[in-house]
Design an enzyme around this catalytic site. Sequence first.
Site, PDB file in Angstrom:
ATOM      1  N   GLU A  91      78.876 -10.414  -5.434  1.00  8.06           N
ATOM      2  CA  GLU A  91      80.252 -10.480  -4.955  1.00  8.06           C
ATOM      3  C   GLU A  91      80.333 -10.086  -3.479  1.00  8.06           C
ATOM      4  OE1 GLU A  91      82.634  -9.664  -9.111  1.00  8.06           O
ATOM      5  OE2 GLU A  91      82.235  -7.965  -7.830  1.00  8.06           O
ATOM      6  N   CYS A 104      82.953  -7.546   3.447  1.00 11.32           N
ATOM      7  CA  CYS A 104      82.126  -6.573   2.741  1.00 11.32           C
ATOM      8  C   CYS A 104      81.100  -7.370   1.938  1.00 11.32           C
ATOM      9  CB  CYS A 104      83.027  -5.738   1.830  1.00 11.32           C
ATOM     10  SG  CYS A 104      82.143  -4.479   0.914  1.00 11.32           S
ATOM     11  N   CYS A 111      71.553  -2.698  -8.283  1.00 11.04           N
ATOM     12  CA  CYS A 111      71.153  -1.614  -7.379  1.00 11.04           C
ATOM     13  C   CYS A 111      70.347  -0.602  -8.178  1.00 11.04           C
ATOM     14  CB  CYS A 111      72.389  -0.939  -6.792  1.00 11.04           C
ATOM     15  SG  CYS A 111      72.015   0.302  -5.530  1.00 11.04           S
ATOM     16  N   CYS A 115      74.080   5.585  -8.692  1.00 13.38           N
ATOM     17  CA  CYS A 115      75.202   6.481  -8.395  1.00 13.38           C
ATOM     18  C   CYS A 115      76.171   6.477  -9.579  1.00 13.38           C
ATOM     19  CB  CYS A 115      75.916   6.048  -7.112  1.00 13.38           C
ATOM     20  SG  CYS A 115      74.822   6.094  -5.673  1.00 13.38           S
ATOM     21  N   CYS A 118      79.592   4.298  -9.410  1.00 10.58           N
ATOM     22  CA  CYS A 118      79.583   2.937  -8.860  1.00 10.58           C
ATOM     23  C   CYS A 118      79.286   1.913  -9.942  1.00 10.58           C
ATOM     24  CB  CYS A 118      78.534   2.843  -7.758  1.00 10.58           C
ATOM     25  SG  CYS A 118      78.380   1.197  -7.063  1.00 10.58           S
ATOM     26  N   GLY A 166      74.476  -3.239  -3.924  1.00 11.37           N
ATOM     27  CA  GLY A 166      73.109  -3.024  -3.478  1.00 11.37           C
ATOM     28  C   GLY A 166      72.949  -1.965  -2.409  1.00 11.37           C
ATOM     29  N   GLU A 167      71.715  -1.554  -2.223  1.00 10.67           N
ATOM     30  CA  GLU A 167      71.371  -0.552  -1.213  1.00 10.67           C
ATOM     31  C   GLU A 167      70.572  -1.265  -0.108  1.00 10.67           C
ATOM     32  OE1 GLU A 167      71.842   2.588  -0.064  1.00 10.67           O
ATOM     33  OE2 GLU A 167      70.388   1.831   1.384  1.00 10.67           O
ATOM     34  N   SER A 198      75.656   0.448   5.580  1.00  5.99           N
ATOM     35  CA  SER A 198      76.052   1.625   4.798  1.00  5.99           C
ATOM     36  C   SER A 198      74.929   1.932   3.828  1.00  5.99           C
ATOM     37  CB  SER A 198      77.345   1.323   4.031  1.00  5.99           C
ATOM     38  OG  SER A 198      77.762   2.456   3.307  1.00  5.99           O
ATOM     39  N   SER A 221      76.271   7.488   2.941  1.00  5.69           N
ATOM     40  CA  SER A 221      77.075   7.884   1.785  1.00  5.69           C
ATOM     41  C   SER A 221      76.487   9.178   1.240  1.00  5.69           C
ATOM     42  CB  SER A 221      77.041   6.780   0.729  1.00  5.69           C
ATOM     43  OG  SER A 221      77.495   5.570   1.311  1.00  5.69           O
ATOM     44  N   LEU A 222      77.254  10.246   1.316  1.00  4.05           N
ATOM     45  CA  LEU A 222      76.670  11.551   1.006  1.00  4.05           C
ATOM     46  C   LEU A 222      77.017  12.039  -0.399  1.00  4.05           C
ATOM     47  CD1 LEU A 222      74.727  13.165   2.683  1.00  4.05           C
ATOM     48  CD2 LEU A 222      76.593  14.681   3.338  1.00  4.05           C
ATOM     49  N   ASN A 297      87.564   5.210  -6.742  1.00  3.06           N
ATOM     50  CA  ASN A 297      88.200   4.117  -7.483  1.00  3.06           C
ATOM     51  C   ASN A 297      87.675   4.199  -8.902  1.00  3.06           C
ATOM     52  OD1 ASN A 297      89.808   2.583  -5.516  1.00  3.06           O
ATOM     53  ND2 ASN A 297      87.851   2.433  -4.465  1.00  3.06           N
ATOM     54  N   CYS A 340      86.071  -0.489  -3.363  1.00  3.82           N
ATOM     55  CA  CYS A 340      84.762   0.170  -3.254  1.00  3.82           C
ATOM     56  C   CYS A 340      84.237   0.533  -4.628  1.00  3.82           C
ATOM     57  CB  CYS A 340      84.855   1.485  -2.494  1.00  3.82           C
ATOM     58  SG  CYS A 340      85.328   1.337  -0.809  1.00  3.82           S
TER      59      CYS A 340
HETATM   60  N1  SAH Z   1      74.430   1.448  -1.266  1.00  5.34           N
HETATM   61  C1  SAH Z   1      75.192   1.550  -0.064  1.00  5.34           C
HETATM   62  C2  SAH Z   1      76.265   0.473   0.062  1.00  5.34           C
HETATM   63  C3  SAH Z   1      77.084   0.171  -1.157  1.00  5.34           C
HETATM   64  S1  SAH Z   1      78.243   1.434  -1.671  1.00  5.34           S
HETATM   65  C4  SAH Z   1      75.791   2.940   0.077  1.00  5.34           C
HETATM   66  O1  SAH Z   1      75.603   3.746  -0.812  1.00  5.34           O
HETATM   67  O2  SAH Z   1      76.400   3.219   1.100  1.00  5.34           O
HETATM   68  C5  SAH Z   1      79.435   1.470  -0.390  1.00  5.34           C
HETATM   69  C6  SAH Z   1      80.334   2.673  -0.398  1.00  5.34           C
HETATM   70  O3  SAH Z   1      81.193   2.649  -1.542  1.00  5.34           O
HETATM   71  C7  SAH Z   1      79.571   3.985  -0.461  1.00  5.34           C
HETATM   72  O4  SAH Z   1      80.059   4.859   0.528  1.00  5.34           O
HETATM   73  C8  SAH Z   1      79.907   4.520  -1.846  1.00  5.34           C
HETATM   74  O5  SAH Z   1      79.886   5.922  -1.876  1.00  5.34           O
HETATM   75  C9  SAH Z   1      81.282   3.946  -2.086  1.00  5.34           C
HETATM   76  N2  SAH Z   1      81.636   3.835  -3.496  1.00  5.34           N
HETATM   77  C10 SAH Z   1      80.868   3.375  -4.511  1.00  5.34           C
HETATM   78  N3  SAH Z   1      81.527   3.421  -5.667  1.00  5.34           N
HETATM   79  C11 SAH Z   1      82.762   3.916  -5.419  1.00  5.34           C
HETATM   80  C12 SAH Z   1      83.918   4.186  -6.204  1.00  5.34           C
HETATM   81  N4  SAH Z   1      83.933   3.961  -7.511  1.00  5.34           N
HETATM   82  N5  SAH Z   1      85.005   4.691  -5.583  1.00  5.34           N
HETATM   83  C13 SAH Z   1      85.007   4.910  -4.250  1.00  5.34           C
HETATM   84  N6  SAH Z   1      83.958   4.654  -3.449  1.00  5.34           N
HETATM   85  C14 SAH Z   1      82.839   4.178  -4.014  1.00  5.34           C
END
Ligand code: SAH
Length: 359
Positions: A91, A104, A111, A115, A118, A166-167, A198, A221-222, A297, A340
């Site tokens: 997507e 985006c 991935c 996380c 996600c 994806g990462e 990102s 993304s921390l 989200n 996101c």
């Molecule tokens: N893998 C990469 C890029 C994809 S995620 C990364 O980790 O940055 C892109 C952003 O979306 C990241 O900052 C992640 O923390 C955020 N994200 C993922 N799932 C989310 C959710 N359910 N709600 C809010 N932000 C989210």
Amino acid sequence: MKPLLRDIVPDDWPNLMTARGEPAYRGRQLAHWLFRQSEWSLETMTNLPASLRERLAEDWDPTGLEVVERKVAADGTRKFLFRLRDAQTVESVIIPMENHATFCISSQVGCAMACRFCATARGGLVRGLSPGEIVEQVQRLAADLVDNPFPQHGDRGFNVVFMGMGEPLDNYPAVRTALDIFTAPEGLGLSVRRVQLSTSAPPHGLVHLDALDLPVGLTISLGGSDDAARRKVMPVSGKASVTEALDAAERFARRSGRRVTVAWVLIDGSTDQLEQAENLARLTANRPFKVNLIPLNELDDDDLAATGSERILAFQRVLADAGVPAFIRVSGGRDIGAACGQLRRRRQGRVDEIAPPSS
Ligand code: SAH
């Protein structure tokens, strides 16, 4: 699968043509069709001899993506589902901004980072996208924007962020080639200013980050201010310590001359304690960083909840008091599962729908 014509950086095409016994300028003509004209079919590249086009078609595919779904949210966000040649899907999203659009895009099918919050993480990693599959997402979205411009936009400009599925640093060679194609004048001609990588900063990704010599924008993304806290929500990426990730980010900021964004997902009772905010403030103050706070989200199949607005503001205040620029980011496109971390949500929903009722 054959390689895609768009897997190749424009500068390499003249040599590839001479290696095939063709004049070098044929390579420049082909690259122009692919990247400047966004031409999808070899048949229409009529300044190339038909015999050459036939031979190219034997070795390369001109396109790798097919739009199978396009949804428009109430706020104008558009989500695209693309089918790849092996029937996998990814997507991408177009987000309307004040003076431009943000694309985006995805770097992988699935991935491996796992996380907790996600949707993409749910199915694990299927495969990395090829450079052409990454570039074609941008070109398909750009074509959509030309056909359906946002009325408030004076121009058709767009930014590209690797914040889809994806990462990117887990698929680095392909992402690096895609970045070259984005920014080459004979490629998409995008300014590095308009591109944002990102990353969850997995250990092997930090090596690539240190080697990245293009001053694109960078988001780390921390999601945890110490290793134990981070590992709870970002188990795979959490293997690289928070300190290592931020040190690499700072080195990149100094090299690129650009402030790095630290993205922090706010999950109720999990990542939103003010103690974490204080730790985060200590980690980021007086460094070339800013913080984006992203309220979670919520996913359909999960019990994690978003942080309430009062707590979000309190979290932000802790950072602001320490002199750290901190912004609250609200994602668009929630109603179509385009926010996101929600990509793939609706298709998972579809699976739920065919499950027999439990009562
Ligand atoms: N893998 C990469 C890029 C994809 S995620 C990364 O980790 O940055 C892109 C952003 O979306 C990241 O900052 C992640 O923390 C955020 N994200 C993922 N799932 C989310 C959710 N359910 N709600 C809010 N932000 C989210």
